[in-house]
Design an enzyme around this catalytic site. Structure first.
Site: not given
Ligand code: NAG
Ligand code: NAG
Ligand code: NAG
Length: 310
Positions: A118, A199
């Site tokens: 992420c 993300c």
């Protein structure tokens, strides 16, 4: 070593590049003792809507890049490169060259699952050159080119032919000539997968020197934006970057970027938007240090350090 500079986003208007460079090569082969009409013939597009065919040696390139990636770039991956190639071939050959959908590549994508950390996703539109410098300097960024599929198929062209079980090495249609172009469909699916996995904080690099910096027809506007999930993404950090000498057409508060912000907001994303990001400006100044807008930075630096930049 995996931030390689190359053409990736097929839907950006760069399709001409491959064709142009190949044409240059063929032209230089024939300049000796060949009638001018022949050269002219070579330089003229063979057929409306067609470009050069499948990249020669495509199998060796694709399989070789795959081994290179799983051996050197990301040795933790345990993919079967031969199987990925088989699934790719299955999707493309024995199809008319304009009839390969994103779904046709599903088996291939199943054979190459990959997840990414992420906070590192970098999306871009019409900022390819700068994006490469940016990703090379801010090493933690991931672009589509850093994924296995992006690495394997970057810069390549391919299409099949209906009657035959092989690739068409003599000509492939242009993207604009068909709805289900084999190259476009692969990038479309790869971009969608990339966006769906995104993300944490993601970064979007847009070009404020053109109208429609946020273009609903670009890969970012038509595929990636719709793949982003507000429950996985914390912040969409937009960076609008203009050419140092202008034109200054769009910004966080002007033009199509305002539409992008509205879309993000309506879908429940948190976002930030920055004009004139300092890192990006410095990167541009490294490439054109004589630009007036770079002088103040250079002057204040040379005063501070006693260095001269000439
Ligand atoms: C395109 O592919 C579909 C399914 O693979 C097939 O049914 C259709 O006949 C094909 N069309 C052309 C023009 O090749
Ligand atoms: C913005 O787009 C123009 C036209 O495609 C291009 O020449 C320029 O390099 C781009 N600027 C940046 C900062 O990427
Ligand atoms: C994510 O972006 C927001 C807004 O720019 C920032 O406040 C936050 O520190 C960022 N988080 C990470 C992990 O980078």
């Amino acid at each position: 070593m995996y931030k390689h500079a190359s053409v990736l986003r097929r839907n950006e208007p760069v399709q001409g590049l491959t064709v142009m460079s190949s044409l240059k090569t063929s032209a230089s082969f024939v300049t000796i003792g060949v009638p001018v009409w022949f050269i002219v013939l070579l330089l003229c597009p063979r057929q409306q809507g067609a470009q050069l065919g499948t990249t020669p040696n495509i199998k060796h390139i694709v399989v070789g890049r795959c081994y290179s990636y799983i051996t050197l770039v990301n040795p933790s991956l345990r993919h079967d490169c031969e199987e990925i190639w088989r699934q790719f071939e299955e999707a493309v050959v024995r199809q008319s060259s304009c009839n390969v959908t994103a779904e046709d590549y599903h088996q291939m994508f199943y054979a190459m699952p990959q997840s990414w950390p992420c906070d590192r996703f970098l999306f871009w539109s019409k900022t390819r050159t700068l994006m490469h410098s940016y990703a090379a300097v801010v090493r933690h960024f991931w672009t589509l080119e850093d994924t296995l599929v992006g690495y394997m198929f970057n810069d390549l062209v391919w299409c099949g032919q209906e009657e035959d079980s092989g690739f068409d090495f003599s000509s492939c249609p242009e993207w604009s000539a068909c709805r289900n172009h084999p190259v476009y469909s692969l990038w479309r699916q790869a971009s969608l997968n990339f966006a769906e996995t995104a993300c944490g904080n993601i970064t979007v690099l847009l070009n404020g020197s053109i109208a429609n910096a946020f273009n609903r027809k670009s890969m970012f506007g038509s595929v990636e934006l719709d793949g982003l999930n507000p429950h996985r993404v914390d912040y969409v950090n937009i960076k609008v970057v203009t050419n140092l000498g202008g034109p200054f057409i769009e910004s966080c508060s002007q033009g199509s970027i305002v539409d992008l912000i509205q879309i993000l907001q309506s879908r429940g994303f948190r976002w930030t938007c920055t004009d004139n990001d300092q890192t990006l400006m410095i990167l541009q100044c490294i490439q054109s240090p004589k630009q007036p807008s770079c002088q103040t930075c250079a002057n204040s630096l040379s005063h501070r350090t006693g260095l001269t930049f000439d």
